[in-house]
Design an enzyme around this catalytic site. Structure first.
Site, PDB file in Angstrom:
ATOM      1  NE  ARG A   1     -12.316 -52.045 -12.514  1.00 58.50           N
ATOM      2  CZ  ARG A   1     -11.442 -51.259 -11.872  1.00 58.50           C
ATOM      3  NH1 ARG A   1     -10.841 -51.690 -10.780  1.00 58.50           N
ATOM      4  NH2 ARG A   1     -11.193 -50.038 -12.305  1.00 58.50           N
TER       5      ARG A   1
ATOM      6  CG  ASP B   1       0.130 -60.564 -19.758  1.00 67.27           C
ATOM      7  OD1 ASP B   1      -0.557 -60.460 -20.787  1.00 67.27           O
ATOM      8  OD2 ASP B   1       0.204 -59.659 -18.907  1.00 67.27           O
TER       9      ASP B   1
ATOM     10  CB  ILE C   1      -0.395 -53.950 -10.675  1.00 66.01           C
ATOM     11  CG1 ILE C   1      -0.847 -52.488 -10.735  1.00 66.01           C
ATOM     12  CG2 ILE C   1      -0.701 -54.547  -9.299  1.00 66.01           C
ATOM     13  CD1 ILE C   1      -2.353 -52.292 -10.728  1.00 66.01           C
TER      14      ILE C   1
ATOM     15  CD  GLU D   1     -15.944 -52.827  -6.421  1.00 55.95           C
ATOM     16  OE1 GLU D   1     -15.267 -53.825  -6.190  1.00 55.95           O
ATOM     17  OE2 GLU D   1     -15.464 -51.736  -6.793  1.00 55.95           O
TER      18      GLU D   1
ATOM     19  CB  VAL E   1      -6.027 -59.542 -16.204  1.00 55.40           C
ATOM     20  CG1 VAL E   1      -4.800 -60.375 -16.481  1.00 55.40           C
ATOM     21  CG2 VAL E   1      -7.069 -60.352 -15.430  1.00 55.40           C
ATOM     22  N   PRO E   2      -7.085 -56.543 -16.506  1.00 56.72           N
ATOM     23  CG  PRO E   2      -7.040 -55.468 -18.592  1.00 56.72           C
ATOM     24  CD  PRO E   2      -6.248 -56.397 -17.710  1.00 56.72           C
TER      25      PRO E   2
END
Ligand code: COI
Length: 331
Positions: A235, A175, A156, A264, A206-207
């Site tokens: 996230r 990164d 992404i 959320e 990033v996750p």
């Protein structure tokens, strides 16, 4: 083989039908219900399970699946932060995800929202709804003038970089694991501190991991240039929302586009009508002209939904029939 699919929405059904037509040997049952300790009982007698939901999966769900002899679980999305890795490992359940269903879907949405922030769309929409069609005072900023700090250069992040470069913006990236092709272009900075010091926009790709939880906190905001814009469609817990509110109040952060939020699940993908959620940070941020909140919808395109269905069902079939899938998650 028999697959049960939880949390199926109406827009997924045509793709489920298409997959079933191409896989006549597989019996598929769909349900709109989410996968919970109560609904998991419906999986008894099935060989594979797929699901998609914002809510985390309870440990009990996997304990019950294992007790039914089901040793595979295929999510129809990319993030697996809602699954307890220790529990599935202990139970010997293999998990697959759909890592690359449409990087462009997410990347394009983040760019759209950044443009909306820069162009002050929310303020104009509100003014025009009251019949005020004047330009001033919402003078805007141009994307080509920004320094975009892309955090995370997976699928992404890399599409986002291409789009931003197409707009003529300067892009820098960070990164911990660099992409070799991208590295040749000299886009990487050596640390997040360096990225924060240079960027006028920080966009997160990033996750959610222990190491990224609240990565944007009070200390991180303080290291950014005054007036930085924040974009997050990854996230919610990457950002400490109280720290963001303080940074918006002080003007250190000039605006934010949030497609994900810390808590959320009580708001997104629900019709709340006129009810205000019991979520003070959401209510605070949602009321601001310089904060754009969207209900975790960056993924929601025709291309992405098709791929999420097809690839998760195929992974479920592969795990059951071959004992192997190239989509298996290594936690
Ligand atoms: C993901 O693919 O992980 C997303 O964030 C999309 C969402 C439907 C769960």
């Amino acid at each position: 083989m028999k697959i049960i699919a939880f949390g199926i929405r109406d827009d997924e059904k045509p793709f489920v039908d298409q997959w079933c037509q191409a896989n006549p040997g597989v019996e598929v049952k769909i349900t709109q219900e989410l996968l919970t300790p109560e609904t998991v009982t419906q999986a008894q007698g099935f060989d594979g399970v797929t699901a998609l939901q914002l809510n985390p999966y309870a440990d009990e769900v996997f304990e019950k699946l294992a007790s039914y002899g089901i040793k595979n679980f295929s999510v129809r999305n990319v993030g697996v932060d809602g699954i307890n890795p220790q529990v599935v490992a202990k139970l010997g359940i293999k998990v697959t995800n759909v890592p690359v269903y449409s990087p462009a879907a997410i990347a394009e949405f983040t760019v759209t929202q950044l443009l909306n922030l820069l162009r002050r769309t929310k303020e104009y929409d509100r003014k025009m709804a009251q019949g005020d069609f004047r330009w001033a005072p919402q003078i805007s900023r141009e994307l080509n003038q920004q320094v975009i700090g892309v955090v995370g250069t997976g699928h992404i992040g890399r599409v986002a970089i291409q789009i931003y470069q197409g707009f003529g913006a300067k892009v820098i990236a960070y990164d911990a694991f660099r992409n070799p092709e991208l590295e040749k272009t000299g886009i990487y900075v050596d640390s997040l501190d360096e990225l924060y010091a240079q960027a006028t926009v920080v966009t997160l790709h990033v996750p959610l991991l222990d190491s990224t939880h609240h990565m944007l906190d009070q200390a991180a905001f303080a290291k950014m240039r005054p007036g930085t814009l924040i974009v997050n469609a990854s996230r919610g817990p990457l950002i400490d929302e109280e720290a963001l509110i303080a940074a918006l109040d002080s003007g250190q952060i000039a605006g934010a586009a949030l497609d994900v939020m810390e808590d959320e699940t009580q708001v997104f993908n629900h019709d709340l009508g006129n009810r205000k959620p019991d979520y003070p940070a959401f209510n605070n941020l949602f009321a601001r002209d310089n904060v754009l909140i969207s209900p975790h919808r960056a993924f929601y395109t025709d291309v992405a939904v098709r791929n999420m269905v097809f690839e998760s069902f195929q992974a479920s079939r592969d795990l059951f029939e071959k004992g192997y899938s190239d989509k298996e998650v290594k936690f």
